[in-house]
Enzyme design. Structure first.
Site, PDB file in Angstrom:
ATOM      1  N   GLU A   1       1.849  -0.571  -5.018  1.00  0.00           N
ATOM      2  CA  GLU A   1       0.873   0.457  -5.344  1.00  0.00           C
ATOM      3  C   GLU A   1       1.659   1.765  -5.330  1.00  0.00           C
ATOM      4  OE1 GLU A   1      -3.157   2.720  -3.915  1.00  0.00           O
ATOM      5  OE2 GLU A   1      -1.444   2.433  -2.608  1.00  0.00           O
TER       6      GLU A   1
ATOM      7  N   ASP B 206       0.835  -1.199   0.000  1.00  0.00           N
ATOM      8  CA  ASP B 206       0.000   0.000   0.000  1.00  0.00           C
ATOM      9  C   ASP B 206       0.877   1.260   0.000  1.00  0.00           C
ATOM     10  OD1 ASP B 206      -2.831   0.970   0.395  1.00  0.00           O
ATOM     11  OD2 ASP B 206      -1.908   1.929   2.127  1.00  0.00           O
TER      12      ASP B 206
HETATM   13  C1  NOJ Z   1      -4.445   2.934  -0.898  1.00  0.00           C
HETATM   14  C2  NOJ Z   1      -5.560   1.992  -0.594  1.00  0.00           C
HETATM   15  O1  NOJ Z   1      -5.824   1.226  -1.739  1.00  0.00           O
HETATM   16  C3  NOJ Z   1      -6.726   2.828  -0.158  1.00  0.00           C
HETATM   17  O2  NOJ Z   1      -7.905   2.087  -0.073  1.00  0.00           O
HETATM   18  C4  NOJ Z   1      -6.367   3.476   1.156  1.00  0.00           C
HETATM   19  O3  NOJ Z   1      -7.392   4.368   1.518  1.00  0.00           O
HETATM   20  C5  NOJ Z   1      -5.057   4.261   1.052  1.00  0.00           C
HETATM   21  N1  NOJ Z   1      -4.040   3.562   0.315  1.00  0.00           N
HETATM   22  C6  NOJ Z   1      -4.504   4.545   2.416  1.00  0.00           C
HETATM   23  O4  NOJ Z   1      -4.037   3.356   2.992  1.00  0.00           O
END
Ligand code: NOJ
Length: 542
Positions: free
Chosen positions: A283, A209
């Site tokens: 990500e 993440d």
């Molecule tokens: C990316 C995640 O996919 C999302 O759902 C989340 O709100 C943010 N990062 C913060 O962790």
């Protein structure tokens, strides 16, 4: 002699958002028991792996991305024993298991943050987060002017143990998600423990993440246009021109800093110390797109989500340029591409692209490209984003923006399983987000019985992809000149792909004779000429 195939390089990975997948205990929220019950469905669909969004201990202010104990399961989702059972059940069905790791922040409910609040300014407990004094005579102005990704300030002031107004802590997301200070060795050590914990339990990999966010720069400097910067960071790009975006994103003080790569070099050594080709996917939404390749250098992570492709419209010319750029950018680092059409943070692809027909043709296109594919739960059913009343919305992005940003709940509505059961068979309790009244048509039992359904299309597509050396894999694409609204290419050893993104039928000269799969009816190939209806993708065997 062929080299050993490394599973993740062209895998089809299915994202499970566990809260909305299937509820096994009737409390209205999906859980690990529900995911276990769904494994045979996923095996039948034909996916290679599942990635589960977080199911760790969490007060659930941001759908579990606010973790209060990364090495335990939240009781709403089940127990650690069930997590183990899920991993084993997936493996028994030939499905790999990818966990989600959230290194940018913890929850304010994490023991470390509670200890930080109870400890004085300058203490080692506070040094694990970004605590700073405020500005101004009473310290009541935040340390800098950064805006949270969910809107509102990215700083919250704490009350000191003696009751006085105190320091501020940084949170790039919700105020319940304090950012961790990766310059502190405790943080590195703790995440190593977490990685090993899930690897030891049998996880085959991690989705990381906000992988580009862990290191911050210039905390003492105001940003020249913090609101516009957040606009530019949104996945839907609002009305920003390429030039403005390039200017705003060229130097974001909290994203894509050089230091993040040191973290992943260390993590890679951990992954490599385990058997079985463990993997990781970043990500990392970075700009320009060429920066993404830096996350998948051979001593760093394995994959990075291709968000730039995800945001494109249904346009053959623009998509083919993006495919070429992606493959070119990854060539030097020898990492495989990834293709993704939606996830739990974006509108569902059917809604974003404007029609189920286009979404199906687009899915068939990405499944014919070199590299790996991600499917978001419900995408295989052709689910659209759901209309929701504001009163039902729970996303902190909706709450913090005062409703100007509708948030991401519309793509998180619980899945429809069975049209004969209450709540479409998702569970016996009232679902945490309301399911639309017209979703019976998307139920798995209904679609399973309809040969022309989206579900059966996905099944057939995945089955063909699995058995055909020209699909997925990593072999080159040979582009064939075509008119602007047609994409045409071949893949070795024996596949020809044609995509028509226009709203009229096209005739295209082809070398393939046998149609393997067409996203829609009405396609035929005779005497070397393919008649291709509007918004359709075709695979031909050469
Ligand atoms: C990316 C995640 O996919 C999302 O759902 C989340 O709100 C943010 N990062 C913060 O962790």
């Amino acid at each position: 002699m062929s080299e050993k195939k490394i599973w993740w390089r062209d895998a089809v990975i299915y994202q499970v958002y566990p809260r909305s997948f299937k509820d096994s205990n009737g409390d209205g929220e999906g859980d690990l028991g529900g995911v276990i019950a769904g494994i045979p469905y996923l095996a039948d669909l034909g996916v290679d792996a599942i990635w589960l969004s977080p199911f760790y201990k969490s007060p659930n202010k941001d759908g579990g991305y606010d973790v209060s104990d990364p090495r335990d399961v939240d009781p709403r989702f089940g127990t650690l024993d069930e997590a183990k059972k899920l991993i084993d059940t997936a493996h028994a069905h030939g499905i790999k298991f990818i966990a989600d790791i959230v290194p940018n922040h913890f929850s304010t409910e994490h023991a470390w943050f509670k200890a930080a609040l109870a400890s004085p300014k300058g203490s080692p407990e506070r040094a694990r987060f970004h605590f700073y004094d405020g500005r101004g005579p009473n310290g009541d102005t935040p340390p800098n002017n950064w805006i949270s990704i969910f809107r509102g300030p990215s700083w919250t002031r704490v009350t000191e143990p003696d009751g006085s107004a105190g320091q501020w802590y940084l949170h790039l997301f919700d105020s319940s998600q304090p950012d961790l200070n990766w310059a502190n060795p405790d943080v590195e050590e703790d995440f190593e423990k977490t990685l090993r914990f899930w690897l030891d339990l049998g996880a085959d990999g991690f989705r990381i993440d906000v992988a580009h966010g862990c290191v911050k720069d210039k905390i003492d400097v105001d940003h020249r246009d913090p609101n516009r910067l957040i606009d530019a960071l949104r996945l839907d790009f609002l009305d920003i021109t390429t030039e403005e975006r390039a200017g705003l994103l060229s130097d974001v003080p909290f994203f894509d800093r050089e230091g993040v790569h040191d973290i992943y070099r260390k993590w890679r050594k951990i992954f490599d110390s385990y058997s079985g080709d463990r993997m990781s996917v970043a990500e990392a939404f970075v700009y320009p797109s060429s920066r993404a390749a830096r996350y998948v250098r051979s001593d760093e992570l394995h994959q990075v989500f291709n968000f730039n492709f995800m945001m494109l419209g249904w346009d053959a010319k623009i998509m083919s340029e993006s495919i070429k750029t992606t493959l070119e950018e990854l060539k030097d680092v020898k990492a495989p591409a990834t293709w993704v059409l939606n996830n739990h943070d974006t509108p569902r692809v059917v809604t974003r692209i404007g029609s189920p027909r286009k979404a199906r043709a687009l899915a068939q296109l990405i499944h014919s490209l070199p590299g790996g594919v991600y499917i978001y739960q419900g995408e295989e059913l052709g689910l659209p984003s759901a209309d929701l009343p504001d009163a039902a919305r729970q996303d902190p992005a909706f709450i913090r923006s005062g409703g100007s940003d509708k948030g991401r709940d519309e793509c998180r509505v619980p899945l429809p399983w069975d049209s004969t059961q209450p709540h479409y068979g998702y569970g016996t309790g009232t679902p945490w987000l309301p399911q639309p009244a017209d979703w019976a048509q998307y139920c798995m039992n209904v679609e399973a019985a309809d040969p022309a359904s989206s579900l059966n299309f996905y099944k057939q597509m995945l089955q063909l992809r699995r058995g055909n050396a020209s699909l997925g894999g990593e072999g080159a694409i040979t582009w064939i000149d075509s008119e602007p609204e047609v994409m045409h290419f071949t893949r070795e050893p024996g596949l020809e792909v044609v995509v028509n993104t226009s709203s009229v039928e096209k005739s295209v000269k082809v070398s393939g004779k046998k149609i393997l799969l067409a996203s829609h009816e009405g396609t035929n190939a005779t005497d070397g000429v393919l008649q291709l209806p509007a918004d359709t993708t075709v695979w031909l065997e050469r």
